[in-house]
Design a protein around this motif. Structure first.
Motif, PDB file in Angstrom:
ATOM      1  N   LYS A  58       0.826  -1.207   0.000  1.00  0.00           N
ATOM      2  CA  LYS A  58       0.000   0.000   0.000  1.00  0.00           C
ATOM      3  C   LYS A  58       0.865   1.264   0.000  1.00  0.00           C
ATOM      4  O   LYS A  58       0.593   2.205  -0.730  1.00  0.00           O
ATOM      5  N   THR A  59       1.932   1.248   0.807  1.00  0.00           N
ATOM      6  CA  THR A  59       2.772   2.452   0.898  1.00  0.00           C
ATOM      7  C   THR A  59       4.266   2.169   0.794  1.00  0.00           C
ATOM      8  O   THR A  59       5.061   3.086   0.963  1.00  0.00           O
ATOM      9  N   THR A  60       4.659   0.923   0.541  1.00  0.00           N
ATOM     10  CA  THR A  60       6.079   0.585   0.547  1.00  0.00           C
ATOM     11  C   THR A  60       6.475  -0.127  -0.735  1.00  0.00           C
ATOM     12  O   THR A  60       5.770  -1.010  -1.203  1.00  0.00           O
ATOM     13  N   LEU A  61       7.627   0.252  -1.280  1.00  0.00           N
ATOM     14  CA  LEU A  61       8.176  -0.381  -2.471  1.00  0.00           C
ATOM     15  C   LEU A  61       9.287  -1.345  -2.053  1.00  0.00           C
ATOM     16  O   LEU A  61      10.150  -0.991  -1.245  1.00  0.00           O
ATOM     17  N   HIS A  62       9.235  -2.566  -2.591  1.00  0.00           N
ATOM     18  CA  HIS A  62      10.206  -3.618  -2.283  1.00  0.00           C
ATOM     19  C   HIS A  62      10.821  -4.137  -3.577  1.00  0.00           C
ATOM     20  O   HIS A  62      10.251  -3.994  -4.645  1.00  0.00           O
ATOM     21  N   ARG A  63      11.955  -4.809  -3.457  1.00  0.00           N
ATOM     22  CA  ARG A  63      12.472  -5.636  -4.549  1.00  0.00           C
ATOM     23  C   ARG A  63      11.719  -6.959  -4.481  1.00  0.00           C
ATOM     24  O   ARG A  63      11.332  -7.394  -3.404  1.00  0.00           O
ATOM     25  N   PHE A 136       5.154   7.436  -0.113  1.00  0.00           N
ATOM     26  CA  PHE A 136       5.550   6.032  -0.070  1.00  0.00           C
ATOM     27  C   PHE A 136       6.894   5.939   0.632  1.00  0.00           C
ATOM     28  O   PHE A 136       7.560   6.942   0.852  1.00  0.00           O
ATOM     29  N   ARG A 137       7.250   4.702   0.983  1.00  0.00           N
ATOM     30  CA  ARG A 137       8.546   4.445   1.610  1.00  0.00           C
ATOM     31  C   ARG A 137       9.272   3.385   0.799  1.00  0.00           C
ATOM     32  O   ARG A 137       8.651   2.586   0.096  1.00  0.00           O
ATOM     33  N   LEU A 138      10.564   3.340   0.936  1.00  0.00           N
ATOM     34  CA  LEU A 138      11.358   2.254   0.369  1.00  0.00           C
ATOM     35  C   LEU A 138      11.617   1.268   1.506  1.00  0.00           C
ATOM     36  O   LEU A 138      11.903   1.667   2.633  1.00  0.00           O
ATOM     37  N   CYS A 139      11.476  -0.012   1.219  1.00  0.00           N
ATOM     38  CA  CYS A 139      11.680  -1.051   2.226  1.00  0.00           C
ATOM     39  C   CYS A 139      13.067  -0.919   2.847  1.00  0.00           C
ATOM     40  O   CYS A 139      14.062  -0.752   2.141  1.00  0.00           O
ATOM     41  N   LYS A 140      13.139  -1.035   4.160  1.00  0.00           N
ATOM     42  CA  LYS A 140      14.420  -0.949   4.860  1.00  0.00           C
ATOM     43  C   LYS A 140      15.153  -2.280   4.886  1.00  0.00           C
ATOM     44  O   LYS A 140      16.317  -2.338   5.241  1.00  0.00           O
TER      45      LYS A 140
END
Length: 151
Positions: A58-63, A136-140
């Motif tokens: 919903k708000t996070t981008l992952h590989r 949005f956030r980038l996955c940590k």
């Protein structure tokens, strides 16, 4: 007032007074079919990480290689007990009772999109404001780079 009877969601159509002709289940079937089809499409895309290197929640981008995304690969996977393995139809029917009566899902996830780099770039653009602010956030965990706009 609705019936507050508890059902065993892992044994479809075996709850007290539950009929195989249940109207609630019949009404929920088309929606669950859409959810299942979407989830299985995402699973197929997830199996091709070179073509689909990004996954968005919903708000996070992952590989797509992110360890937090491994559940996508198990969507709709039949369970096995000794020599018996349920079919994909059994998985669906097992989900239908819980979905129709309690809006519970365990075999299908509908909150993730497996994307190409171009689709991910569009996802990022749609969540970036006119002054550059992001929603949005980038996955940590996997720390993905932002997708290139023309990729």
């Amino acid at each position: 007032m609705s019936d507050q009877t508890e059902y065993d969601y892992f044994s479809p159509n075996e709850g007290p007074d539950h009929s195989p002709d249940c109207t609630q289940c019949a009404e929920a079937r088309p929606e669950l079919e859409k959810i299942r089809d979407f989830a299985l499409t995402q699973k197929e895309r997830f199996a091709e990480p070179t073509l689909h290197p990004y996954v968005a929640g919903k708000t996070t981008l992952h590989r797509s290689s992110c360890s937090t995304m491994e559940g996508i690969a198990r969507q709709g996977v039949p369970l096995s007990w000794g020599e018996r393995t349920e079919s994909e139809a059994d998985v669906f029917e097992g989900q239908l009772l819980g979905f129709a009566h309690a809006r519970v899902l365990s075999a299908y996830r509908r909150n993730f999109n497996v994307m190409t780099a171009q689709e991910a770039a569009g996802w990022v653009r749609a969540r970036t404001g006119p002054r550059g602010g992001t929603r949005f956030r980038l996955c940590k965990v996997c720390t993905p780079g932002l997708p290139a706009d023309g990729a």
